[in-house]
Write an enzyme that holds these catalytic residues in place. Structure first.
Site, PDB file in Angstrom:
ATOM      1  N   THR A 257      -2.730   5.650  -4.249  1.00 55.20           N
ATOM      2  CA  THR A 257      -1.602   6.430  -3.706  1.00 55.20           C
ATOM      3  C   THR A 257      -0.328   6.188  -4.518  1.00 55.20           C
ATOM      4  O   THR A 257       0.401   7.126  -4.825  1.00 55.20           O
ATOM      5  CB  THR A 257      -1.357   6.054  -2.230  1.00 55.20           C
ATOM      6  OG1 THR A 257      -1.345   4.641  -2.109  1.00 55.20           O
ATOM      7  CG2 THR A 257      -2.443   6.606  -1.343  1.00 55.20           C
ATOM      8  N   THR A 258      -0.080   4.920  -4.873  1.00 56.41           N
ATOM      9  CA  THR A 258       1.126   4.602  -5.661  1.00 56.41           C
ATOM     10  C   THR A 258       1.042   5.289  -7.018  1.00 56.41           C
ATOM     11  O   THR A 258       2.015   5.888  -7.482  1.00 56.41           O
ATOM     12  CB  THR A 258       1.245   3.066  -5.840  1.00 56.41           C
ATOM     13  OG1 THR A 258       1.086   2.461  -4.559  1.00 56.41           O
ATOM     14  CG2 THR A 258       2.581   2.694  -6.414  1.00 56.41           C
TER      15      THR A 258
ATOM     16  N   ASP B  56       0.859  -1.179   0.000  1.00 53.45           N
ATOM     17  CA  ASP B  56       0.000   0.000   0.000  1.00 53.45           C
ATOM     18  C   ASP B  56       0.903   1.239   0.000  1.00 53.45           C
ATOM     19  O   ASP B  56       1.639   1.470   0.956  1.00 53.45           O
ATOM     20  CB  ASP B  56      -0.886  -0.039   1.254  1.00 53.45           C
ATOM     21  CG  ASP B  56      -1.834   1.149   1.328  1.00 53.45           C
ATOM     22  OD1 ASP B  56      -2.274   1.590   0.255  1.00 53.45           O
ATOM     23  OD2 ASP B  56      -2.115   1.633   2.431  1.00 53.45           O
TER      24      ASP B  56
ATOM     25  N   ASP C  21      -8.956   0.352   1.749  1.00 53.82           N
ATOM     26  CA  ASP C  21      -8.867   0.851   0.364  1.00 53.82           C
ATOM     27  C   ASP C  21     -10.136   0.514  -0.407  1.00 53.82           C
ATOM     28  O   ASP C  21     -10.696   1.348  -1.114  1.00 53.82           O
ATOM     29  CB  ASP C  21      -7.665   0.218  -0.368  1.00 53.82           C
ATOM     30  CG  ASP C  21      -6.343   0.886   0.016  1.00 53.82           C
ATOM     31  OD1 ASP C  21      -6.382   1.781   0.881  1.00 53.82           O
ATOM     32  OD2 ASP C  21      -5.301   0.506  -0.534  1.00 53.82           O
TER      33      ASP C  21
END
Length: 546
Positions: free
Chosen positions: A96-97, A63, A392
């Site tokens: 997010t990545t 994550d 998520d």
């Protein structure tokens, strides 16, 4: 003697200063290190990271935001990229990545332009134009989704799980997630909102992932304080008390002298009567379940058990607040002032054994705006990662319902944006055109990285994707499992519109902010504490220049 030889000190001695291109290159290099750190974890074939903190605690995750929060980042420009991930996590809960990887690539393209003497202001202005156009394209390629499309919402939740450890059980978990979000969602004037704080997670190791269960109610990690108390109470009347069932001790040191032995008995009887009055008060308002935030005296436990009242003590404040919100009860600070109007209600309160520990399940609540998920897994690390994955998943389900829009994944949307941006760049002209072109190429880092992480040739994949998009297949994306470019709508790889919107927005903001810095003035840091003799670095290295 003239003043020409006297140095004029403006900055404090020891201050480090980088100017112009040096400052830009250093900042961009630092930010790109962060982007490269998370890049290999993107997509269903991404790898996990093992993070060990100074205490030796281990976190295993892929994550993006968890990785970046756990890394202790020092460089100020790198910290900006960590902020991008945090913003993405707060706004959408996933992607997010993606946002960090796009920001890193925008900066990489900017370096090439700065080298070719394109002014950073021109690049920033081009990036802003490209971002505005990208948002328009994103809205154009998005599709509608409503709260009634349960299957579609499940696919959105599954897409978010594809890159996580729980992907092997994604159909089981996606049903759980959509059910949880639909239970807590509220409608106002045709608009949906959901407060994710109403989803509670309780983690217990042992058993397999698929033993995870959704409870339409609350799970309190406590058991009744006395073994003689009932294990199950139907039609529960719940008293929420933030006061101790104990005889109060005086604040100041007090001494009581009893000279007459018969008075000692009276004194002890009075203590007993005080506890009995507390229990009688609870009984008189009709409560048959007590959740107490403080302690319960042994004698009080005995009286409560005799009256058939189910009582749990030292319940967490957050759990007390959730109980108050969902049972319709009030938290009372003084037992003597407990009234019937303060009592909450639930259809069933029971104790259940979970891995040899008793836990209280509160079901059939007045407002079912609270749900709990009891997460099971083999080890603590697995249970923690399942929790991160589920957070998520329900975050993306929530934003999909709120926005009512979704886009396809697998890099398909990124390639479509890149293709249309190149056409747009020609209509803009001027030097900004170079920056818009660079922005378009930066968007293609998503399919490129997905291909790299799946062990495929990124160039071949990108050429094939561009070809299919030129032919009008706007949903053509990479299937990392088959290694082919396929239609993402048929594969059900879909995600909320807000992931792309926020990722591109925050990546642009961070890139522009870092680009516009042309001077870094860092005051001298405090001297490091003296280490062991020899510097602890292979036999005494010379001190490094400041």
């Amino acid at each position: 003697m003239g003043m020409g030889n006297t140095p004029i000190l403006i900055l404090k001695e020891g201050t480090k200063r980088d100017k112009g291109k040096d400052a830009q290159f250093n900042n961009i290099a630092a930010a790109r290190v962060i982007s490269d750190a998370v890049r290999s974890s993107l997509g269903p074939r991404g790898m996990d990271k093992m993070l060990v903190d100074s205490m030796g605690d281990v976190v295993i995750t892929n994550d993006g935001v968890t990785i970046l929060k756990e890394i202790d980042v020092q460089h100020p420009a790198a910290k900006m990229l960590v902020e991008v991930a945090k913003t993405q996590d707060a706004e959408v809960g996933d992607g997010t990545t993606t946002s960090v990887v796009i920001a890193g690539e925008l900066l990489k393209k900017a370096i090439d332009m700065v080298d070719a003497n394109v002014h950073p202001t021109v690049i920033a202005s081009g990036y802003r134009l490209a971002n505005a156009e990208a948002q328009r394209i994103l809205t154009d390629v998005s599709k509608k989704v409503t709260i009634k499309d349960t299957e579609t919402l499940k696919r959105i939740a599954e897409t978010s799980m594809n890159s996580k450890q729980i992907s092997s059980s994604k159909s089981f978990f996606s049903g759980l997630v959509v059910d949880a979000v639909k239970t807590i969602i509220e409608e106002k004037d045709g608009k949906y909102t959901a407060d994710l704080k109403n989803i509670q997670t309780v983690k217990k190791t042992g058993a397999s992932m698929e033993d995870t269960e959704l409870v339409k109610g609350l799970i309190i990690d406590k058991e009744p304080v006395h073994s003689a108390m009932p294990k199950k109470i139907e039609n529960a009347k719940i008293a929420l008390i933030d006061a101790a069932f104990e005889v109060k001790k005086t604040e100041i040191e007090a001494k009581i002298e009893i000279r007459d032995p018969s008075k000692l008995n009276e004194f002890l009887m009075e203590e007993e009567n005080m506890l009995r009055r507390m229990v009688d008060k609870v009984k008189s308002v009709g409560a048959n379940v007590v959740f107490c935030q403080k302690g319960i005296d042994d004698l009080a436990q005995h009286f409560l058990a005799k009256e058939g009242i189910y009582a749990a003590r030292r319940v967490k404040k957050s759990d007390m607040e959730k109980l108050a919100a969902s049972t319709g009860g009030n938290i009372v600070n003084k037992i003597s002032e407990l009234e019937k109007s303060d009592i909450g209600e639930a259809e069933l309160v029971e104790v259940r054994k979970v891995q040899d520990e008793g836990m209280t399940f509160v079901n059939g609540l007045k407002s079912t705006k609270s749900v709990s998920i009891l997460i099971r897994g083999g080890t603590k690390h697995i249970v923690d990662e399942i929790e991160r994955s589920l957070i998520d998943a329900w975050s993306v389900t929530k934003v999909a319902i709120e926005d009512g829009m979704m886009v396809t994944g697998g890099g398909s949307t990124a390639v479509e944006i890149a293709m249309r941006l190149r056409n747009y760049a020609q209509s803009v002209g001027g030097r900004e055109q170079i920056a818009i072109d660079a922005f378009a190429s930066a968007m293609e880092i998503i399919p490129t990285t997905l291909a790299e992480n799946a062990g495929l040739d990124p160039i071949n994949i990108l050429i094939e994707m561009r070809k299919q998009h030129k032919e009008g297949n706007i949903y053509a994306g990479l299937n990392p499992f088959s290694g082919k470019v396929e239609d993402m709508t048929k594969l059900n790889v879909i995600e909320p519109y807000r992931i792309g919107k926020q990722a591109i927005n925050s990546a642009t903001d961070a890139a522009v902010m870092i680009l516009r810095i042309d001077d870094v003035i860092a005051s001298r840091s405090m001297p490091a504490p003296a280490g062991p003799p020899g510097g602890g670095m292979g036999g005494g290295m010379p001190p490094m220049d400041d």
